[in-house]
Design an enzyme around this catalytic site. Structure first.
Site, PDB file in Angstrom:
ATOM      1  N   HIS A 146       0.836  -1.204   0.000  1.00  0.00           N
ATOM      2  CA  HIS A 146       0.000   0.000   0.000  1.00  0.00           C
ATOM      3  C   HIS A 146       0.874   1.258   0.000  1.00  0.00           C
ATOM      4  CE1 HIS A 146      -3.586   2.327   1.767  1.00  0.00           C
ATOM      5  NE2 HIS A 146      -2.568   3.160   1.920  1.00  0.00           N
ATOM      6  N   GLU A 147       1.824   1.349   0.937  1.00  0.00           N
ATOM      7  CA  GLU A 147       2.648   2.545   1.068  1.00  0.00           C
ATOM      8  C   GLU A 147       3.663   2.662  -0.067  1.00  0.00           C
ATOM      9  OE1 GLU A 147       1.948   4.845   3.197  1.00  0.00           O
ATOM     10  OE2 GLU A 147       0.390   3.636   4.144  1.00  0.00           O
ATOM     11  N   HIS A 173       1.967   4.229  -2.967  1.00  0.00           N
ATOM     12  CA  HIS A 173       1.889   5.686  -2.807  1.00  0.00           C
ATOM     13  C   HIS A 173       3.179   6.330  -3.314  1.00  0.00           C
ATOM     14  CE1 HIS A 173      -1.854   6.137  -0.703  1.00  0.00           C
ATOM     15  NE2 HIS A 173      -1.469   5.560   0.419  1.00  0.00           N
TER      16      HIS A 173
END
Length: 216
Positions: free
Chosen positions: A28-29, A32
């Site tokens: 997820h990160e 980003h």
């Protein structure tokens, strides 16, 4: 003996949950950071956040404690990680670029949930214990997707709302974001107390749509 077996199973489930959460939030990160880099801001990459090493992404409360507490109390998983540093002024498309970076994380979790759900639907999975791990992985990523899409700072959904919100709403959101941890803890308490059932229903409904089965 039965109590010991139950205790061992709970401990094993929590251990697997931690591994699942670390893997899911790392992707997820990292997404980003990757999308921000593609849109012109290399701040996250230079800060070491465009990595599949989970250590730089871990926030003790959001990444470890909150997912375990939510799973034990509600039977669903939500949480987050240490925010990825983004310089919005360097992103293409201004606030819309920021919204694209923000939504990349939750969409990664939704994609992981879809992949594991499709795997569960296939006839390949014959081992019951492995099926439970896949269910937990799918459920965790649905929870992370749904939780992070809530338009409340500093969750990712707030950046999506910010791109379209009028100035007075942006001012309120900026105030909340400056005291994000305090407000987020309060929000989680309210979510559990007043919206827990509604939130659980959303996650279980998405889980059933993806997998074709009820949770466990």
């Amino acid at each position: 003996p039965n109590e010991l077996l139950r205790y061992n199973r709970v401990m094993l489930t929590i251990l697997i949950l931690i591994v699942v959460i670390l893997l899911s939030l790392t992707l997820h990160e990292a997404m980003h950071a990757y999308v921000a880099n593609q849109l012109g801001d290399d701040t996250a990459r230079l800060s070491g956040r465009m990595t599949l090493n989970p250590l730089p992404h871990i926030d003790p409360f959001m990444t470890i404690l909150l997912p375990i507490l939510s799973f034990l109390s509600l039977g669903i998983i939500f949480g987050g990680a240490k925010p990825v540093p983004i310089n919005n002024n360097r992103l293409k498309y201004n606030e819309f670029g920021s919204a694209i970076v923000a939504i990349a994380g939750p969409l990664t979790n939704l994609f992981l949930a879809l992949i594991s759900g499709i795997w569960l639907r296939s006839s390949v999975v014959s081992d019951a214990w492995f099926a439970e791990i896949l269910q937990l992985f799918c459920l965790s990523n649905i929870g992370l997707f749904a939780f992070n899409m809530i338009p409340f700072p500093p969750l990712d959904g707030s950046r999506l709302l910010y791109a379209f919100a009028p100035d007075f709403v942006r001012d309120v959101m900026s105030t909340i974001e400056r005291n994000s941890l305090l407000f987020l803890i309060l929000f989680v308490v309210l979510l559990r107390s007043f919206f827990g059932g509604f939130f659980v229903n959303i996650i279980t409904s998405i889980f059933k749509i993806i997998t074709g089965t009820n949770i466990f």
